[in-house]
Design a protein around this motif. Structure first.
Motif: not given
Length: 363
Positions: A12, A54, A94, A17
């Motif tokens: 990310t 994301h 992430g 993503t």
């Protein structure tokens, strides 16, 4: 654990993503949710927009990757995630997701370097990396020449961009030509119908006293923009296809020339090219021509593996597991300026990274 580690990777660092699943050097799944359309109206990536995208895409993309791979989360031997470099907010999404899954599953966590992942992904295409590996990485944020004797622990920078990266220059020239965003694919498309020798644009840092392996595309960008502005000011039509082809040729000429020189100087008989700009068709052709002339073997992953993706992170994570590299601690954080000399972020000796092993909180 099977002979070959099964690892899920999360990427990310920017606007995509990416979630990949890899068993050893075999790609099982590569799921991507892109927010590029949301950034197009701004002419570039907006960090806050990327972070929110994301957040929305993370869980569905992980579930899609696991389904595509035909495995369950419980089957995994580890979770890898891009810890940096990249956009701080995007990286945090992430890293937070990876820590949550790793803790709930009782699996080791590996925070890895985005650039090292771009090198390691070639293992999914062409098998184990030679040691040492010479890599030319070109993307929207990076233009680097790297030499790695061990992708999990030793990556040495030979040269890097001192201003605009190659991909950034593509985006800016596409904007000047009113071709939209992102600039790389559209300029590549227009350039195929243009004359690369129609206009002579400058080749930055190619003089005898300039750094041998560093890159600079700011001067090229300015030269192209001024050329276009002068034509428009004179009321003349701008030959978009010729401009695109001539600009693109200036970029790939410098990239390939310096990469081949680095291979010769370091005595390395192969070159790996990665990063989003490695999908550029002219770069691939010119690199092949120059490598063949110099007796150098060229390795370039297929275009989908060149752009940011979770498969590259999973590939490096699997290599970390296979080589028994230490896992990251639960205090792993995102580092937007993580140096390429740190292929991964290990935990401290007493960080208890594995203390949940065997306990599965995930359902």
């Amino acid at each position: 654990m099977a002979d070959e580690p099964l690892v899920l990777g999360i990427e990310t660092s920017c606007d995509e993503t990416g979630v990949g699943v890899v068993r050893g050097t075999t790609l099982l799944a590569d799921a991507i949710a892109s927010s590029v359309d949301e950034h197009a109206r701004f002419g570039g990536v907006v960090p806050e927009v990327a972070s929110r995208a994301h957040l929305e895409a993370m869980v569905p993309t992980i579930e899609r990757a696991l389904k595509e791979a035909g495995v369950t989360a419980r089957d995994l031997d580890g979770i890898a995630v891009t810890a940096g470099p990249g956009l701080a907010g995007a990286l945090l999404v992430g890293v937070s997701a990876a820590k949550t899954y790793a803790y709930a599953l009782g699996k080791p966590l590996y925070g890895v370097n985005h650039l090292a992942s771009h090198i390691c992904v070639d293992q999914l295409e062409h098998g184990a990396l030679p040691e040492p590996t010479m890599a030319l990485l070109v993307s929207g944020g990076h233009s680097s020449l790297l030499l790695s004797s061990d992708i999990t622990s030793d990556v040495r920078p030979l040269g890097a961009t001192i201003d605009d990266a190659a991909g950034e220059a593509f985006d800016k020239i596409a904007r000047v030509l009113n071709l939209g965003f992102p600039g790389g694919p559209v300029i590549d498309r227009y350039a195929k119908e243009g004359d690369p020798s129609a206009i002579t644009f400058p080749r930055g840092l190619t003089g005898p006293r300039d750094p041998a392996y560093d890159f600079s595309f700011s001067g090229l960008k300015t030269s192209v923009a001024r050329w276009i502005e002068a034509r428009r000011a004179a009321g003349e039509e701008v030959p978009v296809r010729d401009v695109a082809a001539s600009f693109q040729e200036a970029v790939v000429d410098v990239l390939t020339r310096k990469a081949v020189r680095a291979c010769k100087d370091e005595g390395v008989d192969h070159l790996m090219i990665g990063g989003g700009v490695a999908a550029n068709s002219r770069l691939r052709v010119l690199a092949q021509e120059r490598c063949e002339a110099a007796g150098i073997r060229l390795r370039v992953p297929r275009p989908k593996l060149c752009t940011d993706n979770g498969a590259m992170v999973a590939a490096l994570g699997a290599e970390m597991v296979a080589r028994n590299r230490p896992a990251s601690g639960w205090d792993l954080s995102a580092d937007s300026s993580l140096p390429v000399t740190d292929p991964h972020v290990p935990g401290h000796s007493h960080d208890h990274a594995h203390e949940t092993d065997g306990e599965n909180l995930y359902s």
